[in-house]
Design a protein around this motif. Structure first.
Motif, PDB file in Angstrom:
ATOM      1  N   LYS A   1       0.870  -1.175   0.000  1.00 53.99           N
ATOM      2  CA  LYS A   1       0.000   0.000   0.000  1.00 53.99           C
ATOM      3  C   LYS A   1       0.907   1.226   0.000  1.00 53.99           C
ATOM      4  O   LYS A   1       1.819   1.331   0.814  1.00 53.99           O
ATOM      5  CB  LYS A   1      -0.910   0.021   1.230  1.00 53.99           C
ATOM      6  CG  LYS A   1      -1.955  -1.065   1.219  1.00 53.99           C
ATOM      7  CD  LYS A   1      -3.038  -0.740   0.222  1.00 53.99           C
ATOM      8  CE  LYS A   1      -4.203  -1.700   0.385  1.00 53.99           C
ATOM      9  NZ  LYS A   1      -5.248  -1.448  -0.587  1.00 53.99           N
ATOM     10  N   ARG A   2       0.663   2.143  -0.937  1.00 53.02           N
ATOM     11  CA  ARG A   2       1.470   3.359  -1.040  1.00 53.02           C
ATOM     12  C   ARG A   2       0.545   4.532  -1.303  1.00 53.02           C
ATOM     13  O   ARG A   2      -0.492   4.379  -1.948  1.00 53.02           O
ATOM     14  CB  ARG A   2       2.481   3.240  -2.180  1.00 53.02           C
ATOM     15  CG  ARG A   2       3.518   2.156  -1.949  1.00 53.02           C
ATOM     16  CD  ARG A   2       4.510   2.108  -3.077  1.00 53.02           C
ATOM     17  NE  ARG A   2       5.127   3.397  -3.310  1.00 53.02           N
ATOM     18  CZ  ARG A   2       6.367   3.721  -2.995  1.00 53.02           C
ATOM     19  NH1 ARG A   2       7.136   2.836  -2.418  1.00 53.02           N
ATOM     20  NH2 ARG A   2       6.850   4.911  -3.242  1.00 53.02           N
TER      21      ARG A   2
ATOM     22  N   SER B   1      -4.436   9.327  -1.915  1.00 53.78           N
ATOM     23  CA  SER B   1      -5.136   8.105  -1.522  1.00 53.78           C
ATOM     24  C   SER B   1      -4.116   6.994  -1.308  1.00 53.78           C
ATOM     25  O   SER B   1      -3.031   7.003  -1.890  1.00 53.78           O
ATOM     26  CB  SER B   1      -6.154   7.696  -2.587  1.00 53.78           C
ATOM     27  OG  SER B   1      -5.527   7.475  -3.836  1.00 53.78           O
ATOM     28  N   LEU B   2      -4.464   6.047  -0.464  1.00 50.44           N
ATOM     29  CA  LEU B   2      -3.620   4.890  -0.179  1.00 50.44           C
ATOM     30  C   LEU B   2      -4.088   3.753  -1.080  1.00 50.44           C
ATOM     31  O   LEU B   2      -5.187   3.222  -0.906  1.00 50.44           O
ATOM     32  CB  LEU B   2      -3.732   4.510   1.299  1.00 50.44           C
ATOM     33  CG  LEU B   2      -2.788   3.439   1.808  1.00 50.44           C
ATOM     34  CD1 LEU B   2      -1.329   3.852   1.614  1.00 50.44           C
ATOM     35  CD2 LEU B   2      -3.070   3.151   3.272  1.00 50.44           C
ATOM     36  N   ASP B   3      -3.273   3.419  -2.054  1.00 57.41           N
ATOM     37  CA  ASP B   3      -3.651   2.424  -3.057  1.00 57.41           C
ATOM     38  C   ASP B   3      -2.617   1.306  -3.138  1.00 57.41           C
ATOM     39  O   ASP B   3      -1.500   1.430  -2.638  1.00 57.41           O
ATOM     40  CB  ASP B   3      -3.783   3.086  -4.434  1.00 57.41           C
ATOM     41  CG  ASP B   3      -4.916   4.093  -4.485  1.00 57.41           C
ATOM     42  OD1 ASP B   3      -6.043   3.724  -4.135  1.00 57.41           O
ATOM     43  OD2 ASP B   3      -4.662   5.252  -4.874  1.00 57.41           O
TER      44      ASP B   3
ATOM     45  N   ILE C   1       2.779  -1.174 -11.356  1.00 55.03           N
ATOM     46  CA  ILE C   1       1.349  -1.011 -11.632  1.00 55.03           C
ATOM     47  C   ILE C   1       0.624  -0.508 -10.388  1.00 55.03           C
ATOM     48  O   ILE C   1       0.820  -1.030  -9.286  1.00 55.03           O
ATOM     49  CB  ILE C   1       0.732  -2.357 -12.063  1.00 55.03           C
ATOM     50  CG1 ILE C   1       1.419  -2.858 -13.337  1.00 55.03           C
ATOM     51  CG2 ILE C   1      -0.774  -2.245 -12.244  1.00 55.03           C
ATOM     52  CD1 ILE C   1       1.102  -4.294 -13.675  1.00 55.03           C
ATOM     53  N   TRP C   2      -0.199   0.514 -10.565  1.00 52.85           N
ATOM     54  CA  TRP C   2      -1.144   0.938  -9.534  1.00 52.85           C
ATOM     55  C   TRP C   2      -2.429   0.161  -9.774  1.00 52.85           C
ATOM     56  O   TRP C   2      -2.973   0.190 -10.869  1.00 52.85           O
ATOM     57  CB  TRP C   2      -1.441   2.436  -9.635  1.00 52.85           C
ATOM     58  CG  TRP C   2      -0.353   3.321  -9.140  1.00 52.85           C
ATOM     59  CD1 TRP C   2       0.513   4.037  -9.904  1.00 52.85           C
ATOM     60  CD2 TRP C   2      -0.027   3.597  -7.787  1.00 52.85           C
ATOM     61  NE1 TRP C   2       1.364   4.738  -9.095  1.00 52.85           N
ATOM     62  CE2 TRP C   2       1.053   4.491  -7.789  1.00 52.85           C
ATOM     63  CE3 TRP C   2      -0.547   3.178  -6.564  1.00 52.85           C
ATOM     64  CZ2 TRP C   2       1.627   4.978  -6.623  1.00 52.85           C
ATOM     65  CZ3 TRP C   2       0.040   3.666  -5.406  1.00 52.85           C
ATOM     66  CH2 TRP C   2       1.108   4.554  -5.441  1.00 52.85           C
TER      67      TRP C   2
END
Length: 66
Positions: A3-4, A13-15, A39-40
């Motif tokens: 999570k970044r 946002s934390l994605d 990849i997000w």
């Protein structure tokens, strides 16, 4: 995968952020992954943010453990 925090238009946002590695190559007797994709993983779908290729490697003077 981790999570970044990601910034989009001033909103944070934390994605989920994933690095997929492949195409192994030998460098100075050590085989490592030589290609990767960052990849997000977003609600709107995956966003390929970065592609990388390792073409050469230089080791520092630290002891390498194999």
């Amino acid at each position: 995968t981790a999570k970044r925090y990601r910034e989009d238009g001033g909103q944070y946002s934390l994605d989920t952020w994933t690095v997929k590695m492949g195409a192994y190559k030998e460098f100075d007797g050590t085989i490592i992954p030589s290609e990767g994709t960052v990849i997000w993983e977003l609600d709107t779908g995956d966003f390929e943010w970065y592609r990388l290729t390792i073409e050469d490697i230089e080791y520092n003077n630290a002891t390498l453990y194999r």
